[in-house]
Design a protein around this motif. Structure first.
Motif, PDB file in Angstrom:
ATOM      1  N   LEU A   1       6.581  12.989  -2.505  1.00 42.62           N
ATOM      2  CA  LEU A   1       5.415  12.117  -2.415  1.00 42.62           C
ATOM      3  C   LEU A   1       4.925  11.839  -3.829  1.00 42.62           C
ATOM      4  O   LEU A   1       4.813  12.767  -4.642  1.00 42.62           O
ATOM      5  CB  LEU A   1       4.305  12.772  -1.591  1.00 42.62           C
ATOM      6  N   ALA A   2       4.675  10.571  -4.129  1.00 36.64           N
ATOM      7  CA  ALA A   2       4.194  10.198  -5.460  1.00 36.64           C
ATOM      8  C   ALA A   2       3.209   9.037  -5.351  1.00 36.64           C
ATOM      9  O   ALA A   2       3.200   8.316  -4.359  1.00 36.64           O
ATOM     10  CB  ALA A   2       5.372   9.816  -6.361  1.00 36.64           C
ATOM     11  N   GLU A   3       2.404   8.873  -6.367  1.00 37.14           N
ATOM     12  CA  GLU A   3       1.329   7.878  -6.356  1.00 37.14           C
ATOM     13  C   GLU A   3       1.430   6.965  -7.577  1.00 37.14           C
ATOM     14  O   GLU A   3       1.820   7.393  -8.654  1.00 37.14           O
ATOM     15  CB  GLU A   3      -0.032   8.596  -6.373  1.00 37.14           C
ATOM     16  N   LYS A   4       1.081   5.702  -7.388  1.00 36.59           N
ATOM     17  CA  LYS A   4       1.000   4.763  -8.523  1.00 36.59           C
ATOM     18  C   LYS A   4      -0.410   4.826  -9.107  1.00 36.59           C
ATOM     19  O   LYS A   4      -1.374   4.638  -8.370  1.00 36.59           O
ATOM     20  CB  LYS A   4       1.322   3.341  -8.082  1.00 36.59           C
TER      21      LYS A   4
ATOM     22  N   ARG B   1       6.612  -0.933  -9.399  1.00 36.28           N
ATOM     23  CA  ARG B   1       6.074  -2.267  -9.700  1.00 36.28           C
ATOM     24  C   ARG B   1       5.448  -2.913  -8.480  1.00 36.28           C
ATOM     25  O   ARG B   1       4.364  -3.511  -8.566  1.00 36.28           O
ATOM     26  CB  ARG B   1       7.203  -3.165 -10.252  1.00 36.28           C
ATOM     27  N   VAL B   2       6.100  -2.810  -7.317  1.00 36.40           N
ATOM     28  CA  VAL B   2       5.609  -3.524  -6.130  1.00 36.40           C
ATOM     29  C   VAL B   2       4.519  -2.756  -5.384  1.00 36.40           C
ATOM     30  O   VAL B   2       3.881  -3.310  -4.489  1.00 36.40           O
ATOM     31  CB  VAL B   2       6.758  -3.897  -5.166  1.00 36.40           C
ATOM     32  N   LEU B   3       4.307  -1.497  -5.723  1.00 32.36           N
ATOM     33  CA  LEU B   3       3.207  -0.742  -5.137  1.00 32.36           C
ATOM     34  C   LEU B   3       1.872  -1.181  -5.743  1.00 32.36           C
ATOM     35  O   LEU B   3       1.786  -1.467  -6.932  1.00 32.36           O
ATOM     36  CB  LEU B   3       3.386   0.753  -5.400  1.00 32.36           C
ATOM     37  N   LYS B   4       0.840  -1.197  -4.921  1.00 35.06           N
ATOM     38  CA  LYS B   4      -0.501  -1.444  -5.431  1.00 35.06           C
ATOM     39  C   LYS B   4      -0.992  -0.206  -6.185  1.00 35.06           C
ATOM     40  O   LYS B   4      -0.562   0.915  -5.878  1.00 35.06           O
ATOM     41  CB  LYS B   4      -1.463  -1.740  -4.274  1.00 35.06           C
ATOM     42  N   PRO B   5      -1.873  -0.379  -7.152  1.00 35.05           N
ATOM     43  CA  PRO B   5      -2.479   0.793  -7.802  1.00 35.05           C
ATOM     44  C   PRO B   5      -3.120   1.707  -6.751  1.00 35.05           C
ATOM     45  O   PRO B   5      -3.833   1.241  -5.856  1.00 35.05           O
ATOM     46  CB  PRO B   5      -3.531   0.171  -8.721  1.00 35.05           C
ATOM     47  N   GLY B   6      -2.818   2.992  -6.834  1.00 41.25           N
ATOM     48  CA  GLY B   6      -3.299   3.928  -5.830  1.00 41.25           C
ATOM     49  C   GLY B   6      -2.408   4.029  -4.607  1.00 41.25           C
ATOM     50  O   GLY B   6      -2.653   4.855  -3.719  1.00 41.25           O
ATOM     51  N   GLY B   7      -1.344   3.181  -4.554  1.00 33.43           N
ATOM     52  CA  GLY B   7      -0.406   3.225  -3.441  1.00 33.43           C
ATOM     53  C   GLY B   7       0.515   4.433  -3.529  1.00 33.43           C
ATOM     54  O   GLY B   7       0.627   5.076  -4.575  1.00 33.43           O
ATOM     55  N   HIS B   8       1.189   4.734  -2.424  1.00 37.06           N
ATOM     56  CA  HIS B   8       2.003   5.947  -2.351  1.00 37.06           C
ATOM     57  C   HIS B   8       3.460   5.662  -1.978  1.00 37.06           C
ATOM     58  O   HIS B   8       3.746   4.746  -1.214  1.00 37.06           O
ATOM     59  CB  HIS B   8       1.400   6.920  -1.332  1.00 37.06           C
TER      60      HIS B   8
ATOM     61  N   ASP C   1       0.828  -1.209   0.000  1.00 36.43           N
ATOM     62  CA  ASP C   1       0.000   0.000   0.000  1.00 36.43           C
ATOM     63  C   ASP C   1       0.862   1.258   0.000  1.00 36.43           C
ATOM     64  O   ASP C   1       0.433   2.310  -0.490  1.00 36.43           O
ATOM     65  CB  ASP C   1      -0.899   0.029   1.237  1.00 36.43           C
ATOM     66  N   ALA C   2       2.044   1.165   0.586  1.00 31.18           N
ATOM     67  CA  ALA C   2       2.942   2.323   0.651  1.00 31.18           C
ATOM     68  C   ALA C   2       4.386   1.850   0.706  1.00 31.18           C
ATOM     69  O   ALA C   2       4.686   0.791   1.276  1.00 31.18           O
ATOM     70  CB  ALA C   2       2.628   3.194   1.863  1.00 31.18           C
ATOM     71  N   VAL C   3       5.274   2.646   0.124  1.00 31.65           N
ATOM     72  CA  VAL C   3       6.712   2.415   0.200  1.00 31.65           C
ATOM     73  C   VAL C   3       7.350   3.698   0.721  1.00 31.65           C
ATOM     74  O   VAL C   3       6.966   4.807   0.326  1.00 31.65           O
ATOM     75  CB  VAL C   3       7.312   2.046  -1.171  1.00 31.65           C
ATOM     76  N   THR C   4       8.309   3.534   1.627  1.00 32.29           N
ATOM     77  CA  THR C   4       9.024   4.677   2.182  1.00 32.29           C
ATOM     78  C   THR C   4      10.524   4.504   1.938  1.00 32.29           C
ATOM     79  O   THR C   4      11.008   3.389   1.749  1.00 32.29           O
ATOM     80  CB  THR C   4       8.769   4.813   3.697  1.00 32.29           C
ATOM     81  N   ALA C   5      11.236   5.622   1.971  1.00 31.39           N
ATOM     82  CA  ALA C   5      12.699   5.579   1.862  1.00 31.39           C
ATOM     83  C   ALA C   5      13.263   6.856   2.463  1.00 31.39           C
ATOM     84  O   ALA C   5      12.850   7.964   2.085  1.00 31.39           O
ATOM     85  CB  ALA C   5      13.138   5.444   0.408  1.00 31.39           C
ATOM     86  N   ALA C   6      14.183   6.717   3.400  1.00 30.89           N
ATOM     87  CA  ALA C   6      14.827   7.872   4.026  1.00 30.89           C
ATOM     88  C   ALA C   6      16.320   7.833   3.742  1.00 30.89           C
ATOM     89  O   ALA C   6      17.012   6.906   4.172  1.00 30.89           O
ATOM     90  CB  ALA C   6      14.575   7.881   5.531  1.00 30.89           C
ATOM     91  N   PHE C   7      16.796   8.812   3.010  1.00 35.37           N
ATOM     92  CA  PHE C   7      18.229   9.006   2.759  1.00 35.37           C
ATOM     93  C   PHE C   7      18.871   7.778   2.114  1.00 35.37           C
ATOM     94  O   PHE C   7      20.016   7.450   2.410  1.00 35.37           O
ATOM     95  CB  PHE C   7      18.961   9.347   4.068  1.00 35.37           C
TER      96      PHE C   7
END
Length: 272
Positions: free
Chosen positions: A269-272, A180-187, A157-163
């Protein structure tokens, strides 16, 4: 609303929030991809793994001290951006010692959060922290190549990344894998160190990052190359408007960015 190059930009006062909708195509290799921690013939990914294994024991201390603990505020902002979406299954890319994953688990309360990294030493420290905090039923760790993730399509549902994305051997491929691994509408929510763009912070940050940061990092971590490498990649990494085009190239929609603390850090911030 005003035109900005080939995109559209929305700006508010304060930290400048921007949204772009039309982007030119980018070609070629990004400058930070050519920078490696050590002068040897190993692939960049192998050198980055070695570097983070080397500095893992002192990484948290240095991270907080060198940013005067402001990095905690940056992470909070990025996690808060995901709160309206209530993600239940999350992936933290380049998780390191797990600080971002721990914060996400506490604030967002997902059912599952996987921290992925190339450095086993960093994750070993992260796993200890997670266990101490009683979060090991939610957070797990996995050694992953961020350019070829092992997870199925549409997994999170969401992917994060810090530095962390600054260290990708191939930024475009890494972002395509996240998409690719994000669900449609995921962030996707990212915080990344950047160079300020306005006087006098740009000049002051250049002096700080090229003198204090590598010197103190070398004294504490005992790795002469690590913090010189990190400084060089901050200076070379694309930021702001250029990153909007890169997200678009990877397939993301509704990409936006906000410069934090005079531009020392940028939140995306970006969306699939």
């Amino acid at each position: 609303m005003r035109s900005h190059g080939e995109g559209l930009e929305e700006a508010t006062t304060g930290n400048h929030f921007h949204t772009f909708s039309i982007f030119p195509k980018l070609k070629g290799m990004y400058q930070q991809e050519k920078i490696t921690p050590y002068s040897n013939n190993e692939k960049k990914s192998q050198q980055v793994e070695e570097m983070f294994d080397n500095i893992a024991p002192t990484y948290d201390t240095l991270n907080h001290r060198l940013s005067w603990n402001i990095d905690k505020m940056w992470r909070n902002r990025a996690i808060n951006a995901l709160q309206p979406y209530h993600p239940q299954r999350m992936l933290d890319i380049a998780t390191g010692t797990g600080d971002f994953a721990i914060l996400a688990a506490r604030k967002l309360q997902p059912k599952q959060l996987i921290g992925a990294d190339i450095s086993e030493e960093m994750m070993r420290i992260g796993a200890q922290k997670v266990k101490t905090l009683g979060l090991d039923s939610v957070i797990s760790f996995a050694k992953e190549d961020c350019l070829a993730l092992s997870f199925p399509d549409d997994s999170f549902d969401a992917v994060t990344a810090a530095f962390g994305i600054r260290n990708f051997e191939n930024l475009d491929q890494g972002l395509k894998e996240i998409h690719r691994v994000l669900k449609p509408g995921g962030h996707l929510s990212i915080v990344e160190l950047t160079t300020p763009v306005t006087f006098p912070m740009k000049q002051l940050f250049t002096i700080y990052s090229n003198t204090v940061l590598p010197l103190y990092g070398r004294m504490i971590s005992k790795d002469r190359s690590a913090y010189e490498y990190l400084t060089k990649t901050i200076e070379a990494f694309p930021q702001g408007e250029e990153m909007m085009r890169i997200f678009n190239k990877a397939g993301f929609a509704n990409a936006s960015f906000r410069r934090l603390t005079f531009g020392i850090c940028t939140m995306y911030l970006a969306e699939k």
